[in-house]
Design an enzyme around this catalytic site. Structure first.
Site, mmCIF file in Angstrom:
data_model
loop_
_atom_site.group_PDB
_atom_site.id
_atom_site.type_symbol
_atom_site.label_atom_id
_atom_site.label_comp_id
_atom_site.label_asym_id
_atom_site.label_seq_id
_atom_site.Cartn_x
_atom_site.Cartn_y
_atom_site.Cartn_z
ATOM 1 N N GLY A 1 -4.281 1.081 -0.109
ATOM 2 C CA GLY A 1 -4.480 -0.366 -0.067
ATOM 3 C C GLY A 1 -3.848 -1.072 1.112
ATOM 4 O O GLY A 1 -3.922 -2.299 1.194
ATOM 5 N N GLU A 58 -0.871 6.837 -0.786
ATOM 6 C CA GLU A 58 -2.149 7.542 -0.641
ATOM 7 C C GLU A 58 -3.088 6.607 0.117
ATOM 8 O O GLU A 58 -4.077 6.123 -0.388
ATOM 9 C CB GLU A 58 -2.715 7.995 -1.988
ATOM 10 N N GLY A 60 -5.685 5.448 2.921
ATOM 11 C CA GLY A 60 -6.864 5.968 3.617
ATOM 12 C C GLY A 60 -7.197 5.082 4.808
ATOM 13 O O GLY A 60 -7.048 5.454 5.967
ATOM 14 N N ARG A 61 -7.594 3.856 4.466
ATOM 15 C CA ARG A 61 -8.023 2.883 5.469
ATOM 16 C C ARG A 61 -7.032 2.717 6.625
ATOM 17 O O ARG A 61 -7.413 2.733 7.796
ATOM 18 C CB ARG A 61 -8.198 1.529 4.766
ATOM 19 N N ARG A 70 -20.146 -1.524 4.205
ATOM 20 C CA ARG A 70 -19.182 -2.580 3.889
ATOM 21 C C ARG A 70 -19.693 -4.005 4.158
ATOM 22 O O ARG A 70 -19.500 -4.883 3.318
ATOM 23 C CB ARG A 70 -17.854 -2.333 4.597
ATOM 24 N N TYR A 129 -19.741 -5.872 0.667
ATOM 25 C CA TYR A 129 -18.642 -6.817 0.431
ATOM 26 C C TYR A 129 -18.747 -8.071 1.292
ATOM 27 O O TYR A 129 -17.836 -8.908 1.266
ATOM 28 C CB TYR A 129 -17.286 -6.184 0.774
ATOM 29 N N CYS A 138 -35.139 -2.152 3.717
ATOM 30 C CA CYS A 138 -35.888 -3.241 3.097
ATOM 31 C C CYS A 138 -34.985 -3.956 2.099
ATOM 32 O O CYS A 138 -35.275 -4.031 0.895
ATOM 33 C CB CYS A 138 -37.123 -2.693 2.410
ATOM 34 N N GLU A 139 -33.872 -4.405 2.593
ATOM 35 C CA GLU A 139 -32.884 -5.155 1.802
ATOM 36 C C GLU A 139 -32.342 -6.216 2.737
ATOM 37 O O GLU A 139 -31.881 -5.890 3.834
ATOM 38 C CB GLU A 139 -31.711 -4.253 1.380
HETATM 39 C C1 LIG Z 1 -9.534 4.232 -2.588
HETATM 40 C C2 LIG Z 1 -8.227 4.675 -3.051
HETATM 41 C C3 LIG Z 1 -7.181 4.880 -2.148
HETATM 42 C C4 LIG Z 1 -7.303 4.574 -0.693
HETATM 43 O O1 LIG Z 1 -7.490 3.233 -0.448
HETATM 44 P P1 LIG Z 1 -7.375 2.666 1.041
HETATM 45 O O2 LIG Z 1 -7.824 1.251 0.914
HETATM 46 O O3 LIG Z 1 -8.303 3.487 1.868
HETATM 47 O O4 LIG Z 1 -5.955 2.818 1.457
HETATM 48 C C5 LIG Z 1 -6.001 5.393 -2.639
HETATM 49 N N1 LIG Z 1 -5.835 5.663 -3.947
HETATM 50 C C6 LIG Z 1 -6.804 5.469 -4.850
HETATM 51 C C7 LIG Z 1 -6.551 5.796 -6.262
HETATM 52 C C8 LIG Z 1 -8.034 4.958 -4.438
HETATM 53 O O5 LIG Z 1 -8.982 4.743 -5.339
#
Ligand SMILES: *Cc1c(COP(=O)(O)O)cnc(C)c1O
Length: 419
Positions: free
Chosen positions: A230, A272, A274-275, A310, A314, A341-342
């Protein structure tokens, strides 16, 4: 302010396109490595700090290998993600399974790999035990309910399908103790694409207090506290990136304030993310196919929402640059579209850009997480290639573009021949 600079020159880009036609995503290895090091440095104070990279953000084993070399583990939420992590050399407790509505085969694979299982519900204890057996270490996902605000992407915690309530959490740990499990972790994920440094410190504080309560009431000394993903990125040039160093210091402060006096001074901190790890270091490159002028001025690309969902899903902002026109004044207002076609298949609406010609190359920024991976095949659209801009400056194909043969491969029961 975040600078939006594409790390490939116009000349080099044309050379790449000769070999790999647009559209494609290209990832910047060097920047990803440096960014991973930055996160570890910001938490150098924390004993055994871990980052489980959220595989769903960019599920390419070549990227996972790079992240593994930089010390990352993997956060998985499906069987293919577990297998990708394993193949990338991420093993044992460097893998964390944080899934929900989990099928038996995922639990079985996680147990086989010796991964850490993070249960999403109290009822899953029995399901896990019956279908895969119990692991040595058990983690639970906490949903704090209405005490946390949430946002548009992740929603309000009390509306979210994830995690256990506080009451269930205490009960769940107790059940596990009775079943003889002796090692525990705790997890939450209550924010998504958050840019406010304080939000992460507030989450840590909430979790550290909970850890102390667990110790006092159940005698559990948690091995780790996973603060989830997050961490946001500045999709807009005027936004500021999260100050990871300040977040690290803020969390250190509450760690010393809450955990250390309670004797929980060896609790490991995990993320954890990602982004925030790969997001800013991926770019979707496309070519302008058409310009259409009706009530508005539309620029049609050879990429579509199938390559980057995205904006359509969103209404998310992704910065767009027209290659070679970076310094030209933005005198035009365009909708930048794909061919689905959206009507939501737009990368940008009413975007100020320099005058665009057919054949121009367009770079869409921040596609290194939740970009290619959210791709789909609707309207017969094929997923694009993924390229790696290596540290040595060479470009490597790390996923080829899908072909129609791929698209037709799963069809059965049709008497004719398609390809
Ligand atoms: C999607 C997700 C993440 C990664 O989220 P980011 O926004 O990419 O940091 C981590 N943990 C869980 C459980 C997720 O569903």
């Amino acid at each position: 302010m975040s600078k939006k600079v594409f790390p490939v020159s116009q000349q080099q880009l044309e050379k790449i396109i000769e070999k790999y036609p647009t559209p494609f995503h290209i990832y910047d290895e060097k920047a990803i490595r440096l960014n991973m090091r930055r996160l570890f440095k910001a938490f150098a104070w924390a004993p055994g700090f871990r980052e489980y990279y959220a595989v769903k953000a960019l599920p390419n084993p070549r990227i996972l290998q790079i992240l593994r070399e930089e010390g990352a583990g993997a956060d998985c939420s499906s069987l293919p993600e577990l297998i990708l992590s394993e193949k990338a050399g991420i093993t044992g407790e460097r893998i964390m399974l944080t899934s929900n509505d989990t099928p038996a085969d995922e639990f079985q694979k996680a147990i086989e790999l010796g991964a850490i299982i993070n249960l999403d519900d109290i009822s899953h204890i029995e399901y896990l035990e019956q279908n895969a057996g119990l692991p040595k270490i058990m983690s639970f996902r906490y949903n704090p309910g209405s005490i946390v605000g949430g946002n548009d992407i992740i929603g309000k915690p009390e509306e979210a399908k994830y995690g256990l309530t506080r009451k269930q959490l205490f009960k769940a740990y107790k059940i596990m103790q009775q079943k003889g499990v002796g090692r525990f972790g705790l997890h939450t994920m209550v924010i998504s694409n958050e840019l406010n440094d304080n939000a992460f410190v507030a989450t840590a504080k909430m979790m550290f207090k909970l850890a102390v309560d667990l110790k006092n009431q159940l005698g559990i000394s948690l091995e780790f506290i996973n603060l989830g993903g997050g961490i946001g990125i500045p999709y807009r040039p005027e936004e500021h990136e999260v100050n990871l160093e300040a977040v690290g210091q803020g969390i250190e402060r509450v760690y010393k304030e809450i955990l250390v006096p309670a004797g929980l001074d060896s609790t490991e901190i995990a993320f954890e993310s990602g982004r925030a790890i790969t997001g800013p270091y991926g770019y979707l490159v496309a070519t302008v196919l058409h310009e259409k002028k009706t009530y508005k001025d539309y620029i049609g690309l050879d990429a579509s929402m199938a390559n980057l969902m995205r904006p359509g899903m969103y209404g998310a902002y992704h910065h767009i640059v027209v290659v070679g026109k970076e310094d030209k004044p933005c005198t035009k207002i365009y909708d930048i579209t794909g061919s689905l076609c959206e009507n939501c298949d737009k990368f940008a609406i009413n975007r100020n850009l320099p005058e665009i010609q057919i054949g121009d190359r367009v770079v869409i920024f921040d596609t290194g997480a939740h970009g290619h991976s959210m791709g789909f095949n609707y309207n017969g659209k094929l997923r694009s290639a993924e390229l790696l801009l290596r540290e040595d400056g060479e470009v490597e194909l790390i996923r080829r573009a899908e072909t129609m043969t791929d698209y037709f491969a799963t069809l059965t029961g049709f008497s004719g021949s398609i390809m």
